[in-house]
Design an enzyme around this catalytic site. Sequence first.
Site, mmCIF file in Angstrom:
data_model
loop_
_atom_site.group_PDB
_atom_site.id
_atom_site.type_symbol
_atom_site.label_atom_id
_atom_site.label_comp_id
_atom_site.label_asym_id
_atom_site.label_seq_id
_atom_site.Cartn_x
_atom_site.Cartn_y
_atom_site.Cartn_z
ATOM 1 N N GLU A 67 -5.205 -2.068 6.928
ATOM 2 C CA GLU A 67 -5.395 -2.720 5.621
ATOM 3 C C GLU A 67 -5.553 -1.704 4.494
ATOM 4 O O GLU A 67 -5.143 -1.946 3.364
ATOM 5 C CB GLU A 67 -6.642 -3.616 5.661
ATOM 6 N N THR A 83 -2.024 -5.764 -6.471
ATOM 7 C CA THR A 83 -3.422 -5.811 -6.040
ATOM 8 C C THR A 83 -4.299 -4.980 -6.980
ATOM 9 O O THR A 83 -5.407 -5.371 -7.327
ATOM 10 C CB THR A 83 -3.566 -5.277 -4.603
#
Lengths: 308, 308
Positions: free
Chosen positions: A130, A183
Site C-alpha cells: 500500500e 490521492t
Amino acid sequence: MMTEEIKIFSPATVANVACGFDVLGFCLDTIGDEMVIRKTEEKGIKITKIEGYDLPFEAEKNVAGVSALAMYDALQPDCGFEIEIYKKIKPGSGIGSSSASAAGSVFGMNELLGRPLDKTKLTYYAMKGEVLASQCEHADNLAPAIFGGFTLVKSASPLQILELPTPSDLFATLIHPQIEIKTSESRAILPKEIPLSNAITQWANVGSLVHALHTSDYDLIKDALHDVVIEPYRKQLIPHFDAVKTAALEAGALGCAISGSGPSIFMLSKSEATAKEVEKTIRNVYSTTDILFETYVSKINTEGIRVI
Amino acid sequence: MMTEEIKIFSPATVANVACGFDVLGFCLDTIGDEMVIRKTEEKGIKITKIEGYDLPFEAEKNVAGVSALAMYDALQPDCGFEIEIYKKIKPGSGIGSSSASAAGSVFGMNELLGRPLDKTKLTYYAMKGEVLASQCEHADNLAPAIFGGFTLVKSASPLQILELPTPSDLFATLIHPQIEIKTSESRAILPKEIPLSNAITQWANVGSLVHALHTSDYDLIKDALHDVVIEPYRKQLIPHFDAVKTAALEAGALGCAISGSGPSIFMLSKSEATAKEVEKTIRNVYSTTDILFETYVSKINTEGIRVI
C-alpha cells in the site's frame, strides 16, 4: 516439479464508511480482481501476467509485488512465486484497487505455504505494498479485504484490527464516476485541525455505528452514517456529489458518503431491492451529465478474499 | 388525603470514560444520593428538606427543582410534589452530583405518576436541571444515572441515548481529591480545535470501546481507555494525576482517566479484587500529599436510579 497454484478473488472495499475516517471499512462482493498465485522452484517473486490495466511487471514497482516481497523476505520459503493479476478494479477509483492487489498476493502465498500467518500478519505485509500506492501505511481498505465484513483498524502501529458484525440484510450501492482524483490532492485538501465539536459528533457516530452493527439496528446505522469532518472538503472534488446523495437518501438509502478518498460514492441500504432502487436513482443523476460512470450493487462480503 | 411517597437511590456517574468526551458515561453503585419524593394535594414543586450539603431550597434555584418544574409544567398533573434530598455526592466532585439530583426528582415523580414517561424523556427533563449547574444542556452523566450501565449520548438534540452492554466482571475505583475545579475553568482550558490525527485516534478508541463492551473483551477495553484529546489539558488542574495513573495501571487497572471534568479520577478493573488493589495503591499516592481525599470501589450499576 511443483505445480501448486491457486486462483483467488480479491474484493474491492469501501474505506472510512462515512464517520470512520482512516479506521472503518467494509468488503464488497460483486467487484474484485482475480489473481493466480503459483509456487515455483525458482526462488523469488515474479509477476508473469497482468490483464485489465497497464501496471508495472517489476515486482518492486507493483503493489502486489512489493507486499509479496515483504512477506517473502520475512518467511524465506524454499520456493518462489509467480503472480498473475486479472485487474477488474480500476486504479484510482476509491474502492481499494491497490489494496486488492497488495492483499491478494500475500493471501495466495500464505495459502500455498499452509497458512503460516494469521490475517493481521497478512495485513501487515500487505501494508508494505500500500505504501507504494498511497505513500503511507494504512490498512482501512486492506483489513476488510482480508478479514471480510466490517473492520475497525484500532491502531496501525502496532497493527490491531477488529472484526465487526455484519447485519444480514445490508447491501451496498456504488457509483464510480470516471474522473481522476490524485490521492495527494485528496489528502492535501483536508484540514490539519478540526473543531472539537465536530470531532465529538464524529466519535459519537463511530460509537453508534459499531453499536448498530452489533445490534442489527438499521435505523441507528442510518443515524450514524454521517461525516461532518471529511466530506465537506472532499466532496468538492466529486462532481454532483450532493445531487447523488440527495437522490440516494430519497430512494431509501440508509446513508451515502465518499468511498475512501473518492471519486466513488457508496450507499448502504436495508435489502437488495432498496439497494437496486438506489442504483437506478443515482444512474439517473449521472446520466444527465457528460461524465462516464459505472454502478454496482453488492452484498457485504463477510468472507473477504477467497479461493475460487 | 394522599400519602404516596417513594424513596430512591440516585447514583453517582462517570462521564467521558477516557475516550468518549461528551458522549460516554457509566453508572456507579456504592456512591449516590437518597431522595424522597412525595405526592401532595397542593400543586407545585416544593423542596422540603436538604441534608448533607448546603443547597438552595427554592425550586427554581435547585437542579432537582428545575428539572422537576420542567417535567411538572409539561405534564400538568392534578397534584404537587415535595422533594427531600439527602445529598451524599459532593457538588463539584466530577462524579455527577448535580445529575443525580436532576435525575432523581423526575425519576421519582414519574414513578408516582405511574410512569407516563420513558427514560429518554426523563433524561430530557433532567437536562433542564443540568443547565443550572453547568450552563449547558448535556446528558453524559444523566444518561447513565437514568438508564444504568454504560451509555452513549448519540445526540443531544434530538436526544438519542444508546444503552451499551456491561461486562459482568468490570469494577470501578474512584478517587476524589478535595479540591475545587470550576466547571467554567475546566471548559475554558479546552482547545476549540484539535489535530485531525488525534481525533482519529480518539474515534478509533470510542469504536473499539463500544466493540469491547459488546464482546466483553477486557484486553480491548484496556487498549481503548485512552484520552489523547482532553486529558493533556485537564490533568493540569488535578494535582498528582500522572502519579495516580501510573500507580493504578501498575496495580492492574485496565485504564485510568479523569471523571467528567474532574477533579475525581476513575479507574476500571477486571474483578473487584483488582479494583480494591488499585484503590490501595492510589490511596498511597495521595497519602503522601496534604490534600484530603476519598476513594470508592463500585461495581457498574446496570439498573441506574432505583426505588429503595
